[in-house]
Design a protein around this motif. Structure first.
Motif, PDB file in Angstrom:
ATOM      1  N   THR A   1       0.828  -1.211   0.000  1.00  0.00           N
ATOM      2  CA  THR A   1       0.000   0.000   0.000  1.00  0.00           C
ATOM      3  C   THR A   1       0.859   1.257   0.000  1.00  0.00           C
ATOM      4  O   THR A   1       0.605   2.208  -0.750  1.00  0.00           O
ATOM      5  CB  THR A   1      -0.932  -0.006   1.229  1.00  0.00           C
ATOM      6  N   VAL A   2       1.881   1.265   0.844  1.00  0.00           N
ATOM      7  CA  VAL A   2       2.782   2.418   0.915  1.00  0.00           C
ATOM      8  C   VAL A   2       3.551   2.574  -0.397  1.00  0.00           C
ATOM      9  O   VAL A   2       3.724   3.679  -0.908  1.00  0.00           O
ATOM     10  CB  VAL A   2       3.742   2.272   2.111  1.00  0.00           C
ATOM     11  N   PHE A   3       4.009   1.456  -0.949  1.00  0.00           N
ATOM     12  CA  PHE A   3       4.765   1.501  -2.204  1.00  0.00           C
ATOM     13  C   PHE A   3       3.920   2.096  -3.328  1.00  0.00           C
ATOM     14  O   PHE A   3       4.387   2.952  -4.090  1.00  0.00           O
ATOM     15  CB  PHE A   3       5.235   0.097  -2.577  1.00  0.00           C
ATOM     16  N   ARG A   4       2.663   1.647  -3.446  1.00  0.00           N
ATOM     17  CA  ARG A   4       1.796   2.167  -4.511  1.00  0.00           C
ATOM     18  C   ARG A   4       1.521   3.658  -4.319  1.00  0.00           C
ATOM     19  O   ARG A   4       1.473   4.420  -5.290  1.00  0.00           O
ATOM     20  CB  ARG A   4       0.489   1.367  -4.549  1.00  0.00           C
ATOM     21  N   TYR A   5       1.347   4.077  -3.077  1.00  0.00           N
ATOM     22  CA  TYR A   5       1.130   5.511  -2.800  1.00  0.00           C
ATOM     23  C   TYR A   5       2.348   6.325  -3.230  1.00  0.00           C
ATOM     24  O   TYR A   5       2.213   7.367  -3.886  1.00  0.00           O
ATOM     25  CB  TYR A   5       0.866   5.704  -1.309  1.00  0.00           C
ATOM     26  N   ARG A   6       3.532   5.855  -2.902  1.00  0.00           N
ATOM     27  CA  ARG A   6       4.749   6.604  -3.225  1.00  0.00           C
ATOM     28  C   ARG A   6       4.996   6.678  -4.730  1.00  0.00           C
ATOM     29  O   ARG A   6       5.673   7.586  -5.200  1.00  0.00           O
ATOM     30  CB  ARG A   6       5.944   5.953  -2.523  1.00  0.00           C
ATOM     31  N   ALA A   7       4.448   5.711  -5.470  1.00  0.00           N
ATOM     32  CA  ALA A   7       4.666   5.681  -6.920  1.00  0.00           C
ATOM     33  C   ALA A   7       3.730   6.616  -7.677  1.00  0.00           C
ATOM     34  O   ALA A   7       3.963   6.902  -8.857  1.00  0.00           O
ATOM     35  CB  ALA A   7       4.490   4.252  -7.445  1.00  0.00           C
ATOM     36  N   GLU A   8       2.674   7.124  -7.014  1.00  0.00           N
ATOM     37  CA  GLU A   8       1.683   7.962  -7.699  1.00  0.00           C
ATOM     38  C   GLU A   8       2.082   9.435  -7.666  1.00  0.00           C
ATOM     39  O   GLU A   8       2.884   9.871  -6.834  1.00  0.00           O
ATOM     40  CB  GLU A   8       0.311   7.791  -7.043  1.00  0.00           C
ATOM     41  N   ARG A   9       1.462  10.200  -8.563  1.00  0.00           N
ATOM     42  CA  ARG A   9       1.674  11.641  -8.620  1.00  0.00           C
ATOM     43  C   ARG A   9       0.324  12.326  -8.827  1.00  0.00           C
ATOM     44  O   ARG A   9      -0.635  11.714  -9.273  1.00  0.00           O
ATOM     45  CB  ARG A   9       2.622  12.005  -9.778  1.00  0.00           C
ATOM     46  N   GLY A  10       0.265  13.602  -8.497  1.00  0.00           N
ATOM     47  CA  GLY A  10      -0.923  14.397  -8.754  1.00  0.00           C
ATOM     48  C   GLY A  10      -2.131  13.976  -7.919  1.00  0.00           C
ATOM     49  O   GLY A  10      -2.009  13.568  -6.759  1.00  0.00           O
ATOM     50  N   LEU A  11      -3.323  14.066  -8.545  1.00  0.00           N
ATOM     51  CA  LEU A  11      -4.564  13.763  -7.829  1.00  0.00           C
ATOM     52  C   LEU A  11      -4.643  12.304  -7.409  1.00  0.00           C
ATOM     53  O   LEU A  11      -5.223  11.973  -6.368  1.00  0.00           O
ATOM     54  CB  LEU A  11      -5.772  14.132  -8.700  1.00  0.00           C
ATOM     55  N   ARG A  12      -4.070  11.414  -8.224  1.00  0.00           N
ATOM     56  CA  ARG A  12      -4.086  10.004  -7.849  1.00  0.00           C
ATOM     57  C   ARG A  12      -3.297   9.779  -6.565  1.00  0.00           C
ATOM     58  O   ARG A  12      -3.667   8.947  -5.742  1.00  0.00           O
ATOM     59  CB  ARG A  12      -3.511   9.150  -8.983  1.00  0.00           C
ATOM     60  N   ARG A  13      -2.237  10.531  -6.371  1.00  0.00           N
ATOM     61  CA  ARG A  13      -1.460  10.415  -5.137  1.00  0.00           C
ATOM     62  C   ARG A  13      -2.285  10.875  -3.940  1.00  0.00           C
ATOM     63  O   ARG A  13      -2.230  10.283  -2.865  1.00  0.00           O
ATOM     64  CB  ARG A  13      -0.170  11.219  -5.247  1.00  0.00           C
ATOM     65  N   VAL A  14      -3.064  11.950  -4.136  1.00  0.00           N
ATOM     66  CA  VAL A  14      -3.931  12.434  -3.049  1.00  0.00           C
ATOM     67  C   VAL A  14      -4.940  11.355  -2.660  1.00  0.00           C
ATOM     68  O   VAL A  14      -5.148  11.065  -1.478  1.00  0.00           O
ATOM     69  CB  VAL A  14      -4.653  13.730  -3.475  1.00  0.00           C
ATOM     70  N   ALA A  15      -5.582  10.764  -3.685  1.00  0.00           N
ATOM     71  CA  ALA A  15      -6.571   9.717  -3.424  1.00  0.00           C
ATOM     72  C   ALA A  15      -5.935   8.507  -2.739  1.00  0.00           C
ATOM     73  O   ALA A  15      -6.482   7.959  -1.780  1.00  0.00           O
ATOM     74  CB  ALA A  15      -7.242   9.296  -4.730  1.00  0.00           C
ATOM     75  N   LYS A  16      -4.767   8.117  -3.249  1.00  0.00           N
ATOM     76  CA  LYS A  16      -4.063   6.978  -2.644  1.00  0.00           C
ATOM     77  C   LYS A  16      -3.631   7.310  -1.217  1.00  0.00           C
ATOM     78  O   LYS A  16      -3.569   6.429  -0.349  1.00  0.00           O
ATOM     79  CB  LYS A  16      -2.833   6.610  -3.477  1.00  0.00           C
ATOM     80  N   GLY A  17      -3.338   8.591  -0.962  1.00  0.00           N
ATOM     81  CA  GLY A  17      -2.938   9.002   0.382  1.00  0.00           C
ATOM     82  C   GLY A  17      -4.069   8.846   1.386  1.00  0.00           C
ATOM     83  O   GLY A  17      -3.844   8.411   2.524  1.00  0.00           O
ATOM     84  N   VAL A  18      -5.285   9.192   0.968  1.00  0.00           N
ATOM     85  CA  VAL A  18      -6.445   9.005   1.845  1.00  0.00           C
ATOM     86  C   VAL A  18      -6.636   7.523   2.140  1.00  0.00           C
ATOM     87  O   VAL A  18      -6.841   7.119   3.296  1.00  0.00           O
ATOM     88  CB  VAL A  18      -7.709   9.596   1.198  1.00  0.00           C
ATOM     89  N   ARG A  19      -6.576   6.706   1.094  1.00  0.00           N
ATOM     90  CA  ARG A  19      -6.732   5.267   1.286  1.00  0.00           C
ATOM     91  C   ARG A  19      -5.615   4.705   2.164  1.00  0.00           C
ATOM     92  O   ARG A  19      -5.869   3.880   3.046  1.00  0.00           O
ATOM     93  CB  ARG A  19      -6.757   4.551  -0.055  1.00  0.00           C
ATOM     94  N   LYS A  20      -4.379   5.156   1.931  1.00  0.00           N
ATOM     95  CA  LYS A  20      -3.250   4.668   2.721  1.00  0.00           C
ATOM     96  C   LYS A  20      -3.471   4.952   4.213  1.00  0.00           C
ATOM     97  O   LYS A  20      -3.229   4.101   5.064  1.00  0.00           O
ATOM     98  CB  LYS A  20      -1.955   5.336   2.258  1.00  0.00           C
ATOM     99  N   THR A  21      -3.951   6.158   4.517  1.00  0.00           N
ATOM    100  CA  THR A  21      -4.180   6.521   5.916  1.00  0.00           C
ATOM    101  C   THR A  21      -5.209   5.605   6.566  1.00  0.00           C
ATOM    102  O   THR A  21      -5.008   5.097   7.670  1.00  0.00           O
ATOM    103  CB  THR A  21      -4.642   7.987   6.011  1.00  0.00           C
TER     104      THR A  21
END
Length: 209
Positions: A176-196
């Motif tokens: 989960t952390v790896f996928r979040y770190r690999a994203e950029r832009g709005l997708r990173r924001v969305a992945k950040g919410v899910r990661k939390t």
């Protein structure tokens, strides 16, 4: 569903008892192999998950538990490798059909057992709902039926199962952390919410174990 989980446990036991196929590779059969895998996931999370002290404490407890309870040689079988609800059909008579069974590895039987439990108790919807989708009693009934279906009249090695649940939780958390770190832009924001949200669920599950 309780009958289905019981039958799913019986299916997995039969699968593990099949003779290894010619292309099976044996892997991760010892306690040291287990500790090495846990260490890799924990080290990654300590560096990137943002809660190093908590990860270190989980790692310490898992290592202590493994050294006390896991045998030097762990029971193995022909594992499925991705034994999750998404890879099983249950018909109206609770008959089980499992697919995606390449038979690639002979490995610890607890990997498949723990994978099923983790993907039920820490599914994406369950974590995103804060644990409200399925209540604890319901999940415990599913788990009990699955484990009794697998072990039949044998004692259930709960400590072994819990240790492998911990390993798979660390693996899923690291992914989960790896996928979040690999994203950029709005997708990173969305992945950040899910990661939390997912991290909270992973931590709660590990504390329970």
């Amino acid at each position: 569903l309780e009958i289905a989980f019981h039958n799913l446990g019986g299916w997995l036991r039969n699968h593990h008892e099949l003779p290894p196929l010619e292309h099976c590779v044996t892997r991760n059969t010892t306690r040291e192999d287990y500790l090495e895998a846990v260490g890799r996931f924990a080290n990654y999370l300590e560096s990137h998950a943002g809660c190093a002290a908590q990860i270190q404490e989980f790692h310490r407890l898992i290592v202590a538990g493994a050294k006390e309870h896991l045998p030097n040689e762990i029971p193995t079988g022909q594992v499925h490798g991705d034994f999750a609800p998404r890879n099983a059909f249950i018909d109206s008579n609770n008959r089980v059909t499992v697919f995606d069974t390449p038979g690639r590895f002979e490995a610890p039987i607890y990997e498949d057992i723990a994978k099923l439990l983790v993907t039920v108790k820490a599914s994406g919807p369950q974590l995103l709902s804060g644990g409200l989708l399925y209540n604890t009693k319901q999940l415990r009934r599913f788990e009990d039926q699955f484990l009794h279906g697998y072990f039949h009249d044998q004692p259930i090695p709960y400590k072994h199962v819990r240790l492998f649940e911990a390993q798979i939780l660390l693996e899923h958390w690291a992914a989960t952390v790896f996928r979040y770190r690999a994203e950029r832009g709005l997708r990173r924001v969305a992945k950040g919410v899910r990661k939390t949200l997912w991290q909270r669920g992973f931590q709660a599950y590990l504390r329970e174990i």
